[in-house]
Design a protein around this motif. Structure first.
Motif: not given
Length: 538
Positions: A18, A43-44, A47-49, A85-86, A144
């Motif tokens: 991460a 990758q960013s 990311r999982r959101r 997640d963000s 994030e």
């Protein structure tokens, strides 16, 4: 053993680590590191959101939020142990007026009237502010952190303390004046909109964005083009943007992208550029957004779509396909503003959490990368507000978790209130939303979408249809059909707010994945179908 930034980049990419608080910043990225930085940015971007949480930033003047701990307790700590997640944090109060520390633009320090508890000046004296506290909280908890910039916020059209000096200094920067528009009842009431054809706009935005990228520990910037979605005088008059105006917005986003990439290279950090835009390319083009070019030129890393006002019928498939073609994730927006029982179905009460669940379930089915929430706040407010928000936020970020919940699917009733929503109706499709006027003794039809397949459902799953009408009496007996189920003349009903509600038990075999017809007929003259909800109970 000492690890270079390039080694960290390559290791993070290879191992899928991460990109969070340990990201190595500072110093220039050498040319040999550029490919690794680009890969880290991709990758960013992916990311999982599960849930993107938009915070509009007015927690800075929440009563009692006068210490870091108390500030975070309003809207940040309740996000823990949810699907968030963000965190997208806004500091925009209107164009050029912000609640973060800035020497480029203006700082909103007012403590007049409703802003008596504005804590910003106190926090600035302590070398912090809402954006900094939010970003540091996100870093601490592996989330994030994105600064969201509202591109043309117009709250100053009716809230004088939000009116920046920058607009007062040159009236040609805005569309009109309060006095000239006071008798209008359409988008022209938004007189304080900035005209993006004015030469002062682009350099001002670039300077504001650069300052935040340099001074704040964020992961990227979101350009919120839906607050408010009018950038040119043609839009303000209700006309689509011209080709020349489209080119102006494209040039602006190109230059913002260059700025973001330049600062990313300088700091050795993969800053993202996100955008919140209308839900279809057609509506994007109307306000000057050439989303095809933006994606082809790789100007945007992450897309959020829709204002959240259209909930159960938000069409995202075209934008999802476009995002997939260009390797850009797409996050549809749900807003509390679109999940209210407004007249005649209620007095602006929040719809139950099950409505959020049903709306999210369909968006997951249609290809959402995650769910973007707007105007959903766990505070300030009472315990019930916090429980409501947390229940939504810890459920809607997983299609699997929704599949085991009681939830509500519905036909959007946005047609009851969107016509009066000056800044949203031009970029939202609600022609098939309720209300639906009924002709006496004729069947009228709408579709209610269900993303689930109930062919293998267990016996403890049941379905209930709730249908709301205006213009009916207790003696009325409307005919109601749902899918393959014909309930025939349905009598009785109950009065709920200002509607007459009829409830029918629906056999699961009558429900098909996708569009299910809802057909109604009544002998009454002047009746309307104003609500249709399918409750799935487990």
């Amino acid at each position: 053993m000492h690890t270079t930034r390039r080694e960290f980049l390559l290791g993070a990419i290879a191992g899928g680590a991460a990109l969070g608080p340990k990201w190595p910043a500072g110093g220039r990225v050498e040319a040999s590191e550029a490919a690794a930085l680009d890969a880290a940015r991709r990758q960013s971007a992916h990311r999982r959101r599960r849930v993107i949480y938009n915070n509009d930033g007015d927690d800075i003047w929440a009563e009692g939020a006068d210490t870091v701990e108390r500030f975070l307790a309003v809207r940040h700590t309740p996000l823990l142990e949810t699907h968030v997640d963000s965190i997208y944090y806004s500091t925009t109060q209107s164009f050029n007026l912000f609640t973060h520390e800035t020497k480029v633009a203006e700082v909103f320090r007012s403590k007049d009237g409703a802003f008596a508890a504005n804590n910003l000046t106190k926090f600035l004296e302590q070398k912090t502010d809402g954006l900094r506290m939010s970003s540091e909280f996100a870093r601490q908890h592996g989330l994030e952190t994105i600064w969201t910039l509202r591109m043309n916020d117009i709250h100053d059209a009716w809230t004088a303390p939000f009116r920046p000096q920058w607009k007062r200094d040159d009236p040609t920067r805005v569309m009109s004046t309060l006095e000239a528009t006071k008798d209008f009842q359409d988008r022209r009431r938004l007189w304080s909109l900035v005209d993006f054809e004015h030469p002062d706009v682009e350099p001002r935005l670039l300077a504001i964005i650069e300052e935040v990228l340099v001074n704040y520990p964020i992961d990227g910037v979101e350009l919120d083009f839906l607050r408010a979605p009018f950038y040119f005088r043609t839009n303000y008059e209700g006309l689509p943007a011209t080709e020349a105006q489209v080119a102006i917005l494209t040039r602006l986003v190109r230059n913002i992208r260059k700025l973001v990439l330049r600062e990313s290279t300088r700091q050795g950090k993969p800053f993202l550029l996100a955008a919140r835009i209308p839900s279809t390319p057609k509506f994007c083009r109307r306000v000057g957004i050439d989303i095809h070019t933006w994606l082809q030129e790789k100007l945007i890393d992450v897309i959020s779509v829709g204002g959240g006002y259209i909930t159960f019928d938000l069409a995202i498939e075209e934008m999802v396909r476009l995002g997939q073609q260009h390797d850009v994730p797409v996050y549809p927006c749900l807003s509390q503003s679109g999940l209210m029982y407004r007249p005649p179905r209620g007095k602006s009460e929040k719809q139950p959490v099950e409505a959020w669940f049903g709306a999210a379930a369909r968006l997951w089915q249609d290809g959402a990368g995650g769910i973007y929430t707007f105007n959903l706040f766990p505070g300030p407010g009472d315990d019930a507000e916090r429980v409501y928000a947390r229940n939504v936020l810890r459920t809607i970020g997983s299609a699997a978790s929704l599949g085991s919940k009681t939830l509500m699917y519905a036909i959007s009733d946005a047609g009851s209130w969107m016509p009066a929503h000056y800044w949203a109706k031009d970029v939202a499709e609600y022609s098939q939303a309720l209300p639906l006027p009924l002709q006496a003794n004729e069947f009228e039809r709408r579709s209610l979408h269900v993303p689930e397949d109930f062919s293998g459902a267990s016996f403890d799953v049941t379905a209930e249809l709730r249908v709301d009408f205006t213009g009916l009496t207790p003696e009325s007996t409307p005919e109601i059909l749902f899918g393959s189920a014909n309930f025939g003349p349905t009598g009785g009903g109950e009065q709920v707010a200002d509607v007459r509600r009829y409830v029918c038990q629906v056999p699961l075999q009558a429900i098909q994945p996708g569009a299910n017809r809802v057909m109604v007929k009544t002998s009454a003259t002047g009746a309307m179908l104003v609500g249709a909800e399918l409750w799935i109970r487990r």
